[in-house]
Design an enzyme around this catalytic site. Sequence first.
Site, PDB file in Angstrom:
ATOM      1  N   GLU A 179       7.021  33.176 -18.859  1.00 25.37           N
ATOM      2  CA  GLU A 179       6.292  34.082 -18.509  1.00 25.37           C
ATOM      3  C   GLU A 179       6.785  35.316 -18.666  1.00 25.37           C
ATOM      4  O   GLU A 179       8.081  35.773 -18.404  1.00 25.37           O
ATOM      5  CB  GLU A 179       6.219  34.000 -16.954  1.00 25.37           C
ATOM      6  CG  GLU A 179       5.381  35.056 -16.079  1.00 25.37           C
ATOM      7  CD  GLU A 179       5.277  35.227 -14.619  1.00 25.37           C
ATOM      8  OE1 GLU A 179       6.346  34.950 -14.085  1.00 25.37           O
ATOM      9  OE2 GLU A 179       3.890  35.168 -14.166  1.00 25.37           O
TER      10      GLU A 179
ATOM     11  N   LYS B 263       8.757  39.985   4.847  1.00 26.01           N
ATOM     12  CA  LYS B 263       9.826  40.193   3.916  1.00 26.01           C
ATOM     13  C   LYS B 263       9.313  40.888   2.669  1.00 26.01           C
ATOM     14  O   LYS B 263       9.193  39.715   1.815  1.00 26.01           O
ATOM     15  CB  LYS B 263      10.879  39.116   3.892  1.00 26.01           C
ATOM     16  CG  LYS B 263      12.333  39.613   3.795  1.00 26.01           C
ATOM     17  CD  LYS B 263      12.551  40.431   2.432  1.00 26.01           C
ATOM     18  CE  LYS B 263      12.420  39.325   1.189  1.00 26.01           C
ATOM     19  NZ  LYS B 263      12.606  40.544  -0.109  1.00 26.01           N
TER      20      LYS B 263
ATOM     21  N   CYS C 178      -0.162  38.110 -11.755  1.00 28.37           N
ATOM     22  CA  CYS C 178       0.009  36.692 -11.942  1.00 28.37           C
ATOM     23  C   CYS C 178      -1.332  36.090 -12.584  1.00 28.37           C
ATOM     24  O   CYS C 178      -1.357  34.970 -13.023  1.00 28.37           O
ATOM     25  CB  CYS C 178       0.323  35.792 -10.838  1.00 28.37           C
ATOM     26  SG  CYS C 178      -0.885  36.152  -9.610  1.00 28.37           S
TER      27      CYS C 178
ATOM     28  N   PHE D  26       6.774  41.967  -5.947  1.00 32.97           N
ATOM     29  CA  PHE D  26       6.421  43.396  -6.012  1.00 32.97           C
ATOM     30  C   PHE D  26       5.395  43.763  -6.700  1.00 32.97           C
ATOM     31  O   PHE D  26       4.875  44.787  -6.450  1.00 32.97           O
ATOM     32  CB  PHE D  26       7.831  43.863  -6.885  1.00 32.97           C
ATOM     33  CG  PHE D  26       7.326  43.865  -8.472  1.00 32.97           C
ATOM     34  CD1 PHE D  26       6.755  44.761  -9.270  1.00 32.97           C
ATOM     35  CD2 PHE D  26       7.697  42.638  -9.033  1.00 32.97           C
ATOM     36  CE1 PHE D  26       6.217  44.673 -10.417  1.00 32.97           C
ATOM     37  CE2 PHE D  26       7.523  42.422 -10.357  1.00 32.97           C
ATOM     38  CZ  PHE D  26       6.860  43.267 -11.071  1.00 32.97           C
TER      39      PHE D  26
HETATM   40  P1  NAD Z   1      10.650  37.144  -7.299  1.00 33.21           P
HETATM   41  O1  NAD Z   1      10.591  35.746  -7.170  1.00 33.21           O
HETATM   42  O2  NAD Z   1      11.677  38.052  -8.127  1.00 33.21           O
HETATM   43  O3  NAD Z   1      10.522  37.997  -5.486  1.00 33.21           O
HETATM   44  C1  NAD Z   1       9.571  37.360  -4.807  1.00 33.21           C
HETATM   45  C2  NAD Z   1      10.372  37.728  -3.353  1.00 33.21           C
HETATM   46  O4  NAD Z   1      11.448  36.788  -3.227  1.00 33.21           O
HETATM   47  C3  NAD Z   1      10.876  39.112  -2.960  1.00 33.21           C
HETATM   48  O5  NAD Z   1      10.796  39.431  -1.697  1.00 33.21           O
HETATM   49  C4  NAD Z   1      12.391  38.564  -3.400  1.00 33.21           C
HETATM   50  O6  NAD Z   1      13.062  39.585  -2.442  1.00 33.21           O
HETATM   51  C5  NAD Z   1      12.626  37.427  -2.921  1.00 33.21           C
HETATM   52  N1  NAD Z   1      13.629  36.869  -3.609  1.00 33.21           N
HETATM   53  C6  NAD Z   1      14.054  37.219  -5.068  1.00 33.21           C
HETATM   54  N2  NAD Z   1      15.174  36.420  -5.248  1.00 33.21           N
HETATM   55  C7  NAD Z   1      15.398  35.538  -4.301  1.00 33.21           C
HETATM   56  C8  NAD Z   1      16.569  34.547  -4.151  1.00 33.21           C
HETATM   57  N3  NAD Z   1      17.281  34.193  -5.246  1.00 33.21           N
HETATM   58  N4  NAD Z   1      16.534  33.915  -3.205  1.00 33.21           N
HETATM   59  C9  NAD Z   1      15.729  34.099  -2.064  1.00 33.21           C
HETATM   60  N5  NAD Z   1      14.566  35.062  -2.064  1.00 33.21           N
HETATM   61  C10 NAD Z   1      14.755  35.837  -3.423  1.00 33.21           C
HETATM   62  O7  NAD Z   1       9.017  37.707  -7.729  1.00 33.21           O
HETATM   63  P2  NAD Z   1       8.941  39.190  -8.125  1.00 33.21           P
HETATM   64  O8  NAD Z   1       9.566  39.441  -9.502  1.00 33.21           O
HETATM   65  O9  NAD Z   1       8.827  40.041  -6.995  1.00 33.21           O
HETATM   66  O10 NAD Z   1       7.172  39.007  -8.588  1.00 33.21           O
HETATM   67  C11 NAD Z   1       6.697  38.660  -9.941  1.00 33.21           C
HETATM   68  C12 NAD Z   1       6.521  37.026  -9.850  1.00 33.21           C
HETATM   69  O11 NAD Z   1       5.633  36.889  -8.863  1.00 33.21           O
HETATM   70  C13 NAD Z   1       5.727  36.588 -10.976  1.00 33.21           C
HETATM   71  O12 NAD Z   1       6.287  35.531 -11.642  1.00 33.21           O
HETATM   72  C14 NAD Z   1       4.509  36.647 -10.992  1.00 33.21           C
HETATM   73  O13 NAD Z   1       3.569  35.291 -11.695  1.00 33.21           O
HETATM   74  C15 NAD Z   1       4.632  35.994  -9.445  1.00 33.21           C
HETATM   75  N6  NAD Z   1       3.113  36.175  -8.636  1.00 33.21           N
HETATM   76  C16 NAD Z   1       2.517  34.853  -8.340  1.00 33.21           C
HETATM   77  C17 NAD Z   1       1.433  35.306  -7.765  1.00 33.21           C
HETATM   78  C18 NAD Z   1       0.626  34.021  -7.467  1.00 33.21           C
HETATM   79  O14 NAD Z   1      -0.191  34.108  -6.515  1.00 33.21           O
HETATM   80  N7  NAD Z   1       0.800  32.993  -7.959  1.00 33.21           N
HETATM   81  C19 NAD Z   1       0.907  36.407  -7.346  1.00 33.21           C
HETATM   82  C20 NAD Z   1       1.740  37.518  -7.580  1.00 33.21           C
HETATM   83  C21 NAD Z   1       2.896  37.360  -8.073  1.00 33.21           C
END
Ligand code: NAD
Length: 499
Positions: free
Chosen positions: A384, A173, A281, A149
Amino acid sequence: MKEIHHWIDGKEAEGGSGRFADVFNPATGEVQAKVALARKDELDAAVASAAKAQLGWGATNPQRRARVMMKFVDLLNRDMDKLAEALSAEHGKTFPDAKGDVQRGLEVIEFCIGAPHLLKGEYTDSAGTGIDMYSMRQPLGVVAGITPFNFPAMIPLWKMGPALAAGNAMILKPSERDPSVPLMLAALLKEAGLPDGVLQVVNGDKESVDAILDNPVIQAVGFVGSTPIAQYIYERATANGKRAQCFGGAKNHMIIMPDADLDQAADALVGAGFGAAGERCMAISVAVPVGEETADALIEKLVPRIEKLKVGPYTAGDDVDYGPVVTKAAMENIRRLVQTGIDQGAELVVDGRDFALQGYEDGFFVGPHLFDRVTPDMDIYRTEIFGPVLSTVRAGSYEEAIGLAMDHEYGNGTAIFTRDGDTARDFANRINIGMVGINVPIPVPLAYHTFGGWKKSGFGDLNQHGPDAFRFYTRTKTVTARWPSGIKEGGEFNFKAMD
Ligand code: NAD
């Protein structure tokens, strides 16, 4: 209530599952739209259609594909404000920050205009007598991007740019929290000349993610999100024979040496710790001043800067430093972690717990927090938080400071503030973290370098954007060619060297 659906075969397509997720206005707490969550069979149908579209797109010459990217850049610039507005309305980040989100994605599309150069391959003339050898980079076919997000423009653009420019079709997605911008990007790509079906945006949750992971046509998965999901996706995708690169969470340390310019360091910490409400991140969430004197002076400089931060809705324009967090659940999780910090003995120097904004009482706002005397065993250090909470861990020496960052399970970004070249060089060489800043707090590499964390911040062996992205989204085929030359040697039965 506004409904947000999918983008299939070049147009908006209504979802049929009957399942929806709420899309909030984080500033008011109201549900402003509902986004359709795809069923497995809807995802599979989008993949089947993408596979057909990919045949023509993959056979289109790279320069023509690059021209679509060129036009796409123009359209992103044309619609920058519109995209940023839609982004802020669902994510909550400030308008200038939302423009930065689009801009950093746009820069990767600019880089992708150079795809023909990156796809050239290798050639050896006369590898043997009358024999030439060449390696081609070919698209994988249908690939998938699963995005978080917190950068709803930048990260989808990081995924779709290289994948499409390399000749793949993509199933995107996006996060169900802020799904509008990825759909707008798909419409702009169509306007730029992308054939229908080459980019399918399928909104959904775990059901559609699992359908991606299990669909045999999908060749590769690029994921960005939290670490537990990154690891899950990496394991399931690779177990199913797919290529996967999965980027996870972070806990980025900034080391402040006694010789650093402390005003510069304090300014950097406030921007990097609290910008986008800490939902980056690459946010700095841990400050590590070296020596008690440095720590005392730094805290003294940080407190007034943090107390002055302006928190509000994106509609207040430039008058706001950061906005609300994305959901009520995120807000409550941050508050819970702040409480653990207090309970476990950290010193709350700036207390944002009572923050309230008149007229926005139901919004997901979190006031800024600064903790001092945090220790590595505390939850606020290990976890985090992804919110406006900066923790200070006092280190007695440079070795202790670098050891902290190296021992932490995350390895996304880090920074050191110092005037000493030897220390900075030693830090850059020894640290086991993917992206390093020297007097730069958020060292996000530009589009033509690559972005990726180490340790629990990244699973897989190639980074995002830059040349690595083209390696990830292509596979190499090597051809050994001999053309009839008049030389007749008869049959050759031994496996011999080409000399
Ligand atoms: P999230 O892991 O909750 O969701 C990411 C994606 O995974 C979404 O599209 C979501 O629909 C899907 N998802 C969520 N739960 C799932 C499940 N149980 N099974 C399968 N798919 C699932 O992450 P978020 O809250 O959207 O984003 C924040 C996180 O992303 C933070 O931890 C941040 O550090 C990380 N992030 C990392 C980077 C990087 O490049 N390392 C960049 C941006 C964000």
